[in-house]
Scaffold this active site. Structure first.
Site, PDB file in Angstrom:
ATOM      1  N   LYS A 218       0.892  -1.113   0.103  1.00  0.00           N
ATOM      2  CA  LYS A 218      -0.184  -0.128  -0.058  1.00  0.00           C
ATOM      3  C   LYS A 218       0.899   1.324  -0.047  1.00  0.00           C
ATOM      4  CE  LYS A 218      -3.270  -2.273   3.057  1.00  0.00           C
ATOM      5  NZ  LYS A 218      -3.783  -2.425   4.528  1.00  0.00           N
ATOM      6  N   GLY A 219       2.043   1.189   0.343  1.00  0.00           N
ATOM      7  CA  GLY A 219       3.018   2.188   0.730  1.00  0.00           C
ATOM      8  C   GLY A 219       2.979   3.419  -0.425  1.00  0.00           C
TER       9      GLY A 219
ATOM     10  N   GLU B 131       7.877   2.721  -6.142  1.00  0.00           N
ATOM     11  CA  GLU B 131       7.846   2.070  -4.761  1.00  0.00           C
ATOM     12  C   GLU B 131       8.191   3.244  -3.646  1.00  0.00           C
ATOM     13  OE1 GLU B 131       7.108   0.203  -2.594  1.00  0.00           O
ATOM     14  OE2 GLU B 131       8.514  -1.509  -2.212  1.00  0.00           O
ATOM     15  N   ASP B 132       7.714   2.923  -2.469  1.00  0.00           N
ATOM     16  CA  ASP B 132       7.640   4.119  -1.547  1.00  0.00           C
ATOM     17  C   ASP B 132       9.212   4.249  -0.673  1.00  0.00           C
ATOM     18  OD1 ASP B 132       7.515   1.653  -0.037  1.00  0.00           O
ATOM     19  OD2 ASP B 132       6.053   2.276   1.520  1.00  0.00           O
TER      20      ASP B 132
ATOM     21  N   ARG C 155      -0.006   6.678   7.491  1.00  0.00           N
ATOM     22  CA  ARG C 155       0.046   6.684   5.857  1.00  0.00           C
ATOM     23  C   ARG C 155      -0.604   7.993   5.310  1.00  0.00           C
ATOM     24  NH1 ARG C 155       1.232   1.752   3.894  1.00  0.00           N
ATOM     25  NH2 ARG C 155       0.192   0.001   4.932  1.00  0.00           N
TER      26      ARG C 155
ATOM     27  N   LYS D   6      17.081   4.029   1.495  1.00  0.00           N
ATOM     28  CA  LYS D   6      17.934   3.533   2.795  1.00  0.00           C
ATOM     29  C   LYS D   6      19.194   2.991   2.566  1.00  0.00           C
ATOM     30  CE  LYS D   6      14.557   2.888   5.887  1.00  0.00           C
ATOM     31  NZ  LYS D   6      14.000   2.522   7.468  1.00  0.00           N
TER      32      LYS D   6
ATOM     33  N   ASP E  69      14.604  -0.536   1.271  1.00  0.00           N
ATOM     34  CA  ASP E  69      15.218  -0.708   2.617  1.00  0.00           C
ATOM     35  C   ASP E  69      16.138  -1.655   2.262  1.00  0.00           C
ATOM     36  OD1 ASP E  69      15.362  -0.463   5.290  1.00  0.00           O
ATOM     37  OD2 ASP E  69      14.028  -2.001   5.728  1.00  0.00           O
TER      38      ASP E  69
ATOM     39  N   ASP F 126       3.673   3.538   6.453  1.00  0.00           N
ATOM     40  CA  ASP F 126       2.961   3.503   7.666  1.00  0.00           C
ATOM     41  C   ASP F 126       3.874   3.017   8.740  1.00  0.00           C
ATOM     42  OD1 ASP F 126       3.275   0.890   6.608  1.00  0.00           O
ATOM     43  OD2 ASP F 126       2.090   0.278   8.313  1.00  0.00           O
TER      44      ASP F 126
ATOM     45  N   PHE G 293      13.356   5.581  10.586  1.00  0.00           N
ATOM     46  CA  PHE G 293      12.110   5.223  10.460  1.00  0.00           C
ATOM     47  C   PHE G 293      11.281   6.280   9.856  1.00  0.00           C
ATOM     48  CE2 PHE G 293       7.975   2.982  10.427  1.00  0.00           C
ATOM     49  CZ  PHE G 293       8.344   1.785   9.877  1.00  0.00           C
ATOM     50  N   VAL G 294      10.719   6.191   8.924  1.00  0.00           N
ATOM     51  CA  VAL G 294       9.970   7.272   8.354  1.00  0.00           C
ATOM     52  C   VAL G 294       8.503   6.825   8.212  1.00  0.00           C
ATOM     53  CG1 VAL G 294      11.762   8.807   7.188  1.00  0.00           C
ATOM     54  CG2 VAL G 294      10.904   7.105   5.881  1.00  0.00           C
TER      55      VAL G 294
HETATM   56  P1  IMP Z   1      12.531  -4.032   1.629  1.00  0.00           P
HETATM   57  O1  IMP Z   1      12.057  -5.126   0.737  1.00  0.00           O
HETATM   58  O2  IMP Z   1      13.469  -4.360   2.814  1.00  0.00           O
HETATM   59  O3  IMP Z   1      13.331  -3.108   0.580  1.00  0.00           O
HETATM   60  O4  IMP Z   1      11.351  -3.233   1.932  1.00  0.00           O
HETATM   61  C1  IMP Z   1      10.698  -2.493   1.592  1.00  0.00           C
HETATM   62  C2  IMP Z   1       9.399  -2.110   2.245  1.00  0.00           C
HETATM   63  O5  IMP Z   1       9.537  -2.281   3.670  1.00  0.00           O
HETATM   64  C3  IMP Z   1       8.910  -0.810   2.157  1.00  0.00           C
HETATM   65  O6  IMP Z   1       7.981  -0.998   1.049  1.00  0.00           O
HETATM   66  C4  IMP Z   1       8.133  -0.603   3.307  1.00  0.00           C
HETATM   67  O7  IMP Z   1       6.590  -0.800   2.987  1.00  0.00           O
HETATM   68  C5  IMP Z   1       8.819  -1.032   4.422  1.00  0.00           C
HETATM   69  N1  IMP Z   1       9.708  -0.012   5.140  1.00  0.00           N
HETATM   70  C6  IMP Z   1      10.692   0.078   5.029  1.00  0.00           C
HETATM   71  N2  IMP Z   1      11.433   1.042   5.753  1.00  0.00           N
HETATM   72  C7  IMP Z   1      10.230   1.680   6.068  1.00  0.00           C
HETATM   73  C8  IMP Z   1      10.367   2.842   7.112  1.00  0.00           C
HETATM   74  O8  IMP Z   1      11.093   3.716   7.392  1.00  0.00           O
HETATM   75  N3  IMP Z   1       9.056   3.393   7.018  1.00  0.00           N
HETATM   76  C9  IMP Z   1       8.117   2.713   6.521  1.00  0.00           C
HETATM   77  N4  IMP Z   1       7.806   1.484   6.123  1.00  0.00           N
HETATM   78  C10 IMP Z   1       9.127   0.957   5.646  1.00  0.00           C
HETATM   79 MG    MG Z   2       5.796  -1.176   0.937  1.00  0.00          MG
END
Ligand code: IMP
Ligand code: MG
Length: 173
Positions: free
Chosen positions: A41-42, A97-98, A163, A129, A101, A157, A150-151
């Protein structure tokens, strides 16, 4: 429940940055139609704003994925919760993508769309990040590179909250 949110990027700043991204992406696409994949949803707020700032034909599609594992640490295994409505075969795919990470989600999606025969797959992330990266993923377009904080807001969210904040803030728990 004593969470405090510190403003990181205001609504006006995010809006201006998304306009820049939309213009850069449109210039690179040079009139080609793009299959814009919003990762739910992000990325919902970001993908819609980005689409509004693009001047090429945009087909919007939505996908929902989730990673196995606990809330704070993703295991690297990604599962499709809701798939796209349309085939991406031969299409120019742009994943909105939001935040990147660990990079595991985007690593999975890149592989998946390549397997499905997309003409090319590009990534546009509102935030990144890099300090947290586990998978080898590079985005083609990034709104802001941020430290390991953490944002929330602008679609992001914390336990499904915040959100709808119109800006991006750092959550201090
Ligand atoms: P990744 O697969 O670890 O890159 O995860 C990405 C997903 O983790 C993002 O689409 C977010 O939904 C969630 N996420 C990672 N960091 C944050 C943050 O700082 N705030 C909120 N959601 C986050
Ligand atoms: Mg996400």
């Amino acid at each position: 429940m004593n969470e405090k949110i510190r403003m990181m990027y205001s609504e006006a700043q995010v809006d201006a940055r998304i306009r820049e991204l939309g213009a850069a992406i449109s210039a690179d696409l040079d009139g080609e139609e793009v299959h814009l994949v919003c990762v739910l949803k992000g990325a919902s707020f970001f993908a819609c704003e980005l689409a509004k700032r693009m001047t090429v034909p945009v087909y919007m599609d939505f996908m929902c994925v989730s990673s196995y594992g606990n809330d704070t640490r993703s295991s690297g295994e990604v599962r499709i919760v809701k798939d796209l409505d349309t085939s991406v075969e031969g299409k120019h795919v742009l994943i909105a993508e939001d935040i990147i990470d660990s990079g595991n989600t985007l690593h999975f999606l890149l592989e998946e769309f390549r397997k499905r025969g997309a003409a090319d797959v590009k990534i546009c992330a509102l935030l990144s990040k890099p300090d947290r990266r586990e998978a080898d993923v590079t985005a083609d377009y990034i709104g802001y590179v941020i430290p390991d904080v953490f944002v929330v807001g602008y679609g992001l969210d914390y336990a499904q909250k915040y959100r709808n904040l119109p800006y991006i803030g750092v959550l201090d728990i």
